[in-house]
Design a protein around this motif. Structure first.
Motif, mmCIF file in Angstrom:
data_model
loop_
_atom_site.group_PDB
_atom_site.id
_atom_site.type_symbol
_atom_site.label_atom_id
_atom_site.label_comp_id
_atom_site.label_asym_id
_atom_site.label_seq_id
_atom_site.Cartn_x
_atom_site.Cartn_y
_atom_site.Cartn_z
ATOM 1 N N PHE A 41 38.193 50.424 34.664
ATOM 2 C CA PHE A 41 38.618 49.279 35.424
ATOM 3 C C PHE A 41 37.619 48.561 35.775
ATOM 4 O O PHE A 41 36.566 48.768 36.323
ATOM 5 N N ASP A 42 37.535 47.154 35.309
ATOM 6 C CA ASP A 42 36.993 46.099 35.798
ATOM 7 C C ASP A 42 37.140 45.797 37.312
ATOM 8 O O ASP A 42 38.293 46.420 37.857
ATOM 9 N N MET A 43 36.408 45.130 38.076
ATOM 10 C CA MET A 43 36.693 45.138 39.582
ATOM 11 C C MET A 43 37.715 44.147 39.771
ATOM 12 O O MET A 43 38.761 43.496 40.262
ATOM 13 N N ASP A 44 36.653 42.806 39.902
ATOM 14 C CA ASP A 44 37.089 41.414 40.205
ATOM 15 C C ASP A 44 38.240 40.878 39.478
ATOM 16 O O ASP A 44 38.022 40.759 38.157
ATOM 17 N N TYR A 45 39.346 40.632 39.883
ATOM 18 C CA TYR A 45 40.606 40.066 39.441
ATOM 19 C C TYR A 45 41.199 41.073 38.694
ATOM 20 O O TYR A 45 42.009 40.904 37.713
ATOM 21 N N THR A 46 41.015 42.460 38.555
ATOM 22 C CA THR A 46 41.456 43.454 37.660
ATOM 23 C C THR A 46 41.961 44.430 38.930
ATOM 24 O O THR A 46 43.146 44.457 38.901
ATOM 25 N N LEU A 47 41.050 45.100 39.634
ATOM 26 C CA LEU A 47 41.475 45.947 40.422
ATOM 27 C C LEU A 47 41.892 45.118 41.903
ATOM 28 O O LEU A 47 42.503 45.504 42.534
ATOM 29 N N GLY A 203 40.126 45.366 31.777
ATOM 30 C CA GLY A 203 39.309 43.845 32.275
ATOM 31 C C GLY A 203 40.068 42.660 32.246
ATOM 32 O O GLY A 203 40.800 42.352 31.395
ATOM 33 N N ASP A 204 39.588 41.745 33.058
ATOM 34 C CA ASP A 204 40.182 40.343 32.798
ATOM 35 C C ASP A 204 39.206 39.389 32.166
ATOM 36 O O ASP A 204 39.848 38.253 31.949
ATOM 37 N N HIS A 205 38.000 39.660 31.754
ATOM 38 C CA HIS A 205 37.204 38.698 31.346
ATOM 39 C C HIS A 205 36.941 38.932 29.696
ATOM 40 O O HIS A 205 36.475 40.121 29.222
ATOM 41 N N GLY A 208 33.000 39.362 28.486
ATOM 42 C CA GLY A 208 32.045 40.519 29.289
ATOM 43 C C GLY A 208 32.970 41.731 29.305
ATOM 44 O O GLY A 208 32.274 42.823 29.180
ATOM 45 N N ASP A 209 34.075 41.719 29.433
ATOM 46 C CA ASP A 209 34.821 42.970 29.455
ATOM 47 C C ASP A 209 35.340 43.325 28.381
ATOM 48 O O ASP A 209 35.293 44.772 27.821
ATOM 49 N N ILE A 210 35.914 42.492 27.431
ATOM 50 C CA ILE A 210 36.664 42.881 26.334
ATOM 51 C C ILE A 210 36.031 42.687 25.030
ATOM 52 O O ILE A 210 35.993 43.796 24.197
#
Ligand SMILES: [Mg+2]
Length: 363
Positions: A41-47, A203-205, A208-210
């Motif tokens: 899990f990403d943190m900001d805006y995800t967890l 993740g939400d990005h 950068g995440d996906i």
């Protein structure tokens, strides 16, 4: 309209339908949870879900005030954050100072210059009481994504009492309860002793995440799209506009049906085009000033095409995973190719024309 009524009769409780859709995980590519060994899990805006729009407003004001303090005109102080103005995935045209919404080929769908449109920190409380760290096997901070999915940085251990980094590169096996800093996706998969395909990363990005985790490491991906809640509501409310757009497309095809390369007459399609533009604008306005995150009328945005290409799953929040068992098979819906859609449209057109002989186009 007839079609819409049929749809609604299947779901007598409209409110229930919206709630259920909001709890759903949508599938671009089939994936079975049974094969997943690690959930990341990403943190900001995800967890960490921030209070919106208060958090964004605070960010806006801090940046605005900082800009004035370094010499930008005082006039900008009169602006406050308007959540209905921006949508994610917009492109800044640094040459002309325009804000652009583009499709996957870079064609401009919506363009604004300032606020004129050109035509054509509060973390959820409670987390501190019980150590949130106990829920994870591995915690890595300051990963510097997207660098993390490529060469990465040095992996170091964080002293959880002082918050400072321990000196030197971390070597050794995975220690439970340890917090690491930096590193790379290669180091993480080694520590966890898994392969990229064994990881479902949430993740939400989109970049950068996906995109990076999928493209460079082949991780299974889950994009968090908080905007989906609103997108689903507007879609339900304004679906009739989209249906009308589709009908106009069929009507357009009908006009050209009996013409070929020998035809001299050119049908006047300006009224239909005008109506299509009006419908597109009407749909866009229902979402916000920049329209939907995912489309402008019949055309999909760059964000939408990246979402479909790189995110195996997507949903409005990561906690929707709780609604599915750990051996669930997420099955992607069949996607029709243009020639298959064409064949379907012909059937639809035939039934439309026979059921509605007086179909007319009005401005
Ligand atoms: Mg994030």
């Amino acid at each position: 309209m007839e079609e819409m009524d049929t749809d609604h009769s299947t779901y007598p409780d409209d409110g229930r339908l919206k709630t259920e859709l909001d709890e759903k995980i949508f599938v671009n590519r089939s994936l079975t949870l049974e094969d997943i060994k690690c959930y990341g899990f990403d943190m900001d805006y995800t967890l960490a879900i921030y209070k919106s729009p208060e958090y964004e407003s605070m960010g806006f004001e801090l940046i605005r005030d900082r800009m004035v303090s370094i010499g930008y005109p005082h006039e900008i102080l009169r602006y406050t954050y308007d959540p209905s103005f921006p949508t994610r995935g917009l492109v800044v045209d640094t040459t002309y100072g325009n804000l652009l919404k583009v499709d996957s080929n870079g064609n401009i769908l919506v363009c604004s210059h300032g606020f004129s449109f050109l035509k054509g920190l509060t973390i959820q409380p409670g987390a501190e009481k019980q150590s949130w760290r106990s829920f994870f096997d591995l915690i890595v901070v300051d990963t510097r994504k997207p660098l993390f999915f490529g060469e990465g940085t040095v992996l170091r251990q964080v002293d959880t009492h002082t918050g400072k980094l321990r000196i030197g590169t971390y070597v050794g096996d995975l220690q439970n309860g340890t917090v690491y800093s930096g590193g790379s996706s290669d180091i993480v998969t080694d520590l966890l002793n898994v392969k990229g395909k064994d990881i479902l990363y949430v993740g939400d990005h989109i970049f950068g995440d996906i995109l990076k985790s999928k493209k460079r490491q082949g991780w299974k991906t889950f994009l968090v799209v908080p905007e989906l809640t609103k997108e689903l509501c507007v879609w339900e409310d304004k679906k009739n506009l989209f249906d009308e757009l589709k009908h106009l497309d069929i009507f357009l095809a009908e006009l050209y049906k009996h013409l070929d390369s020998g035809s001299r007459d050119c049908p006047d399609i300006s009224t239909i085009q005008k109506r299509m533009r009006a419908l597109t604008q009407k749909m866009d306005t229902a979402y916000g000033q920049m329209g939907s995150l995912l489309r402008s009328g019949a055309r999909q945005t760059l964000f939408a095409s990246q979402l479909m290409r790189y995110a195996d799953l997507y949903s409005s929040t990561c906690s929707n995973l709780l609604h599915y068992p750990f051996n669930y098979l997420f099955l992607a819906p069949p996607v029709l190719m243009p020639h298959e859609v064409g064949a379907q449209s012909l059937d639809l057109a035939a039934s439309q024309l026979s059921s509605n002989n007086n179909h007319t186009i009005r401005n």
